[in-house]
Design a protein around this motif. Sequence first.
Motif, PDB file in Angstrom:
ATOM      1  N   MET A   1      38.234  21.824  35.753  1.00  0.00           N
ATOM      2  CA  MET A   1      37.544  21.056  36.904  1.00  0.00           C
ATOM      3  C   MET A   1      37.943  21.671  38.242  1.00  0.00           C
ATOM      4  SD  MET A   1      37.310  17.154  38.206  1.00  0.00           S
ATOM      5  CE  MET A   1      36.717  16.311  36.662  1.00  0.00           C
ATOM      6  N   ARG A   2      37.222  22.021  38.946  1.00  0.00           N
ATOM      7  CA  ARG A   2      37.752  22.523  40.434  1.00  0.00           C
ATOM      8  C   ARG A   2      37.363  21.341  41.436  1.00  0.00           C
ATOM      9  NH1 ARG A   2      36.608  28.743  41.166  1.00  0.00           N
ATOM     10  NH2 ARG A   2      37.860  29.471  39.309  1.00  0.00           N
ATOM     11  N   ILE A   3      38.418  21.250  42.291  1.00  0.00           N
ATOM     12  CA  ILE A   3      38.217  20.222  43.449  1.00  0.00           C
ATOM     13  C   ILE A   3      38.243  21.200  44.898  1.00  0.00           C
ATOM     14  CG2 ILE A   3      38.710  18.223  44.602  1.00  0.00           C
ATOM     15  CD1 ILE A   3      40.249  17.388  42.012  1.00  0.00           C
ATOM     16  N   SER A   4      37.210  21.160  45.550  1.00  0.00           N
ATOM     17  CA  SER A   4      37.297  21.737  46.964  1.00  0.00           C
ATOM     18  C   SER A   4      37.140  20.766  47.983  1.00  0.00           C
ATOM     19  CB  SER A   4      36.261  22.984  46.864  1.00  0.00           C
ATOM     20  OG  SER A   4      35.160  22.547  46.764  1.00  0.00           O
ATOM     21  N   ILE A   5      37.461  21.059  49.326  1.00  0.00           N
ATOM     22  CA  ILE A   5      37.429  20.325  50.310  1.00  0.00           C
ATOM     23  C   ILE A   5      36.853  20.971  51.343  1.00  0.00           C
ATOM     24  CG2 ILE A   5      38.476  19.170  52.269  1.00  0.00           C
ATOM     25  CD1 ILE A   5      41.076  18.640  50.169  1.00  0.00           C
ATOM     26  N   ASP A   6      35.847  20.364  52.119  1.00  0.00           N
ATOM     27  CA  ASP A   6      34.924  20.906  53.252  1.00  0.00           C
ATOM     28  C   ASP A   6      35.458  20.276  54.363  1.00  0.00           C
ATOM     29  OD1 ASP A   6      33.419  21.942  55.062  1.00  0.00           O
ATOM     30  OD2 ASP A   6      31.498  21.217  54.243  1.00  0.00           O
ATOM     31  N   LEU A  21      43.795  20.740  51.206  1.00  0.00           N
ATOM     32  CA  LEU A  21      44.078  21.105  49.783  1.00  0.00           C
ATOM     33  C   LEU A  21      45.481  20.868  49.355  1.00  0.00           C
ATOM     34  CD1 LEU A  21      41.763  24.346  49.033  1.00  0.00           C
ATOM     35  CD2 LEU A  21      41.734  21.769  48.087  1.00  0.00           C
ATOM     36  N   ARG A  22      46.341  21.407  49.884  1.00  0.00           N
ATOM     37  CA  ARG A  22      47.864  21.304  49.663  1.00  0.00           C
ATOM     38  C   ARG A  22      48.227  19.798  49.505  1.00  0.00           C
ATOM     39  NH1 ARG A  22      50.513  26.086  49.512  1.00  0.00           N
ATOM     40  NH2 ARG A  22      49.503  27.874  50.571  1.00  0.00           N
ATOM     41  N   SER A  23      47.545  19.158  50.480  1.00  0.00           N
ATOM     42  CA  SER A  23      47.945  17.644  50.473  1.00  0.00           C
ATOM     43  C   SER A  23      47.410  17.077  49.319  1.00  0.00           C
ATOM     44  CB  SER A  23      47.477  16.968  51.898  1.00  0.00           C
ATOM     45  OG  SER A  23      47.564  15.426  51.518  1.00  0.00           O
ATOM     46  N   LEU A  24      46.298  17.176  48.941  1.00  0.00           N
ATOM     47  CA  LEU A  24      45.690  16.704  47.715  1.00  0.00           C
ATOM     48  C   LEU A  24      46.500  17.117  46.519  1.00  0.00           C
ATOM     49  CD1 LEU A  24      43.355  15.052  46.322  1.00  0.00           C
ATOM     50  CD2 LEU A  24      41.997  17.010  46.202  1.00  0.00           C
ATOM     51  N   HIS A  25      46.851  18.273  46.522  1.00  0.00           N
ATOM     52  CA  HIS A  25      47.487  19.058  45.289  1.00  0.00           C
ATOM     53  C   HIS A  25      48.552  18.201  45.234  1.00  0.00           C
ATOM     54  CE1 HIS A  25      50.420  22.272  43.825  1.00  0.00           C
ATOM     55  NE2 HIS A  25      49.337  21.970  42.713  1.00  0.00           N
ATOM     56  N   GLU A  41      46.773  22.953  39.608  1.00  0.00           N
ATOM     57  CA  GLU A  41      47.335  24.269  40.337  1.00  0.00           C
ATOM     58  C   GLU A  41      46.272  24.231  41.554  1.00  0.00           C
ATOM     59  OE1 GLU A  41      46.728  27.592  37.646  1.00  0.00           O
ATOM     60  OE2 GLU A  41      48.069  26.540  36.246  1.00  0.00           O
ATOM     61  N   LEU A  42      46.661  25.136  42.435  1.00  0.00           N
ATOM     62  CA  LEU A  42      46.027  25.558  43.557  1.00  0.00           C
ATOM     63  C   LEU A  42      45.580  26.918  43.346  1.00  0.00           C
ATOM     64  CD1 LEU A  42      48.313  24.655  46.504  1.00  0.00           C
ATOM     65  CD2 LEU A  42      46.110  23.481  46.060  1.00  0.00           C
ATOM     66  N   GLY A  43      44.011  27.205  43.606  1.00  0.00           N
ATOM     67  CA  GLY A  43      43.478  28.398  43.393  1.00  0.00           C
ATOM     68  C   GLY A  43      42.706  28.957  44.631  1.00  0.00           C
ATOM     69  N   GLY A  44      42.345  30.285  44.324  1.00  0.00           N
ATOM     70  CA  GLY A  44      41.556  30.925  45.483  1.00  0.00           C
ATOM     71  C   GLY A  44      41.049  32.190  44.945  1.00  0.00           C
ATOM     72  N   ASP A  45      40.246  32.904  46.072  1.00  0.00           N
ATOM     73  CA  ASP A  45      40.060  34.416  45.633  1.00  0.00           C
ATOM     74  C   ASP A  45      41.362  35.285  45.907  1.00  0.00           C
ATOM     75  OD1 ASP A  45      38.587  36.697  45.747  1.00  0.00           O
ATOM     76  OD2 ASP A  45      37.793  36.493  47.757  1.00  0.00           O
ATOM     77  N   PRO A  46      41.501  35.910  44.949  1.00  0.00           N
ATOM     78  CA  PRO A  46      42.699  36.880  44.970  1.00  0.00           C
ATOM     79  C   PRO A  46      42.821  37.819  46.113  1.00  0.00           C
ATOM     80  CG  PRO A  46      41.289  37.568  43.248  1.00  0.00           C
ATOM     81  CD  PRO A  46      40.739  36.368  43.799  1.00  0.00           C
ATOM     82  N   GLY A  54      44.018  35.861  49.014  1.00  0.00           N
ATOM     83  CA  GLY A  54      43.130  35.228  50.027  1.00  0.00           C
ATOM     84  C   GLY A  54      43.562  33.970  50.203  1.00  0.00           C
ATOM     85  N   PRO A  55      42.740  33.292  50.924  1.00  0.00           N
ATOM     86  CA  PRO A  55      43.063  31.616  51.482  1.00  0.00           C
ATOM     87  C   PRO A  55      42.873  30.649  50.139  1.00  0.00           C
ATOM     88  CG  PRO A  55      40.900  32.369  52.294  1.00  0.00           C
ATOM     89  CD  PRO A  55      41.476  33.421  51.701  1.00  0.00           C
ATOM     90  N   LEU A  56      43.739  29.578  50.125  1.00  0.00           N
ATOM     91  CA  LEU A  56      43.358  28.883  48.874  1.00  0.00           C
ATOM     92  C   LEU A  56      41.880  27.927  49.158  1.00  0.00           C
ATOM     93  CD1 LEU A  56      46.867  27.123  48.948  1.00  0.00           C
ATOM     94  CD2 LEU A  56      45.945  28.554  47.348  1.00  0.00           C
ATOM     95  N   GLU A  57      41.355  27.994  48.019  1.00  0.00           N
ATOM     96  CA  GLU A  57      39.954  27.363  48.048  1.00  0.00           C
ATOM     97  C   GLU A  57      39.676  26.235  47.214  1.00  0.00           C
ATOM     98  OE1 GLU A  57      37.972  30.810  46.839  1.00  0.00           O
ATOM     99  OE2 GLU A  57      37.914  31.798  48.939  1.00  0.00           O
ATOM    100  N   TYR A  58      40.731  25.915  46.276  1.00  0.00           N
ATOM    101  CA  TYR A  58      40.434  24.549  45.341  1.00  0.00           C
ATOM    102  C   TYR A  58      41.570  24.267  44.604  1.00  0.00           C
ATOM    103  CZ  TYR A  58      40.209  28.553  42.059  1.00  0.00           C
ATOM    104  OH  TYR A  58      40.548  29.713  41.303  1.00  0.00           O
ATOM    105  N   VAL A  59      41.532  23.171  44.208  1.00  0.00           N
ATOM    106  CA  VAL A  59      42.602  22.555  43.255  1.00  0.00           C
ATOM    107  C   VAL A  59      41.963  22.778  41.968  1.00  0.00           C
ATOM    108  CG1 VAL A  59      43.844  20.452  42.545  1.00  0.00           C
ATOM    109  CG2 VAL A  59      43.545  20.972  44.972  1.00  0.00           C
ATOM    110  N   GLN A  60      42.654  23.105  40.943  1.00  0.00           N
ATOM    111  CA  GLN A  60      42.012  23.301  39.608  1.00  0.00           C
ATOM    112  C   GLN A  60      42.904  22.391  38.548  1.00  0.00           C
ATOM    113  OE1 GLN A  60      40.021  25.978  38.523  1.00  0.00           O
ATOM    114  NE2 GLN A  60      40.077  25.010  36.298  1.00  0.00           N
ATOM    115  N   LEU A  61      42.219  21.564  37.870  1.00  0.00           N
ATOM    116  CA  LEU A  61      42.615  20.809  36.724  1.00  0.00           C
ATOM    117  C   LEU A  61      42.321  21.077  35.354  1.00  0.00           C
ATOM    118  CD1 LEU A  61      42.118  18.492  39.614  1.00  0.00           C
ATOM    119  CD2 LEU A  61      42.928  16.882  37.728  1.00  0.00           C
TER     120      LEU A  61
END
Length: 120
Positions: A1-6, A21-25, A41-46, A54-61
């Motif tokens: 599951m990926r969780i992203s924040i707008d 994202l860092r706070s939610l992580h 884990e935190l993830g994003g485009d490499p 690249g910038p962080l884009e999501y939290v991966q569970l």
Amino acid sequence: MRISIDNHGDDQPEGASEEELRSLHQWLLDNPEIRREAGIELGGDPGPAGSMGGPLEYVQLVMDSGFGLANLALAVVTWRSTRPRTPAVTFERDGVTITLTGEDPEAAARLLEALTRTDA
């Protein structure tokens, strides 16, 4: 599951979504039930080759079969209530996308219902 924040908005500073994202992580890591049942884990485009990423884009569970979705729903809704501005949070799982917006107290129940439907 990926969780992203707008958290983008004209009045939001650059990097606000990454900070959220860092706070939610960290919030999820601090929850013993979630931490015990899922890899977080935190993830994003490499980014382009040779870059630092690249910038962080999501939290991966990465969840095991006994993962308690109710704990996740409650944790995310509670985290959102601690933010100065309630960010929109999007969940992506098995091709299903669910976005929480606003400050609705019934959000956890609706999120849990929607995530449970993706278990079938």
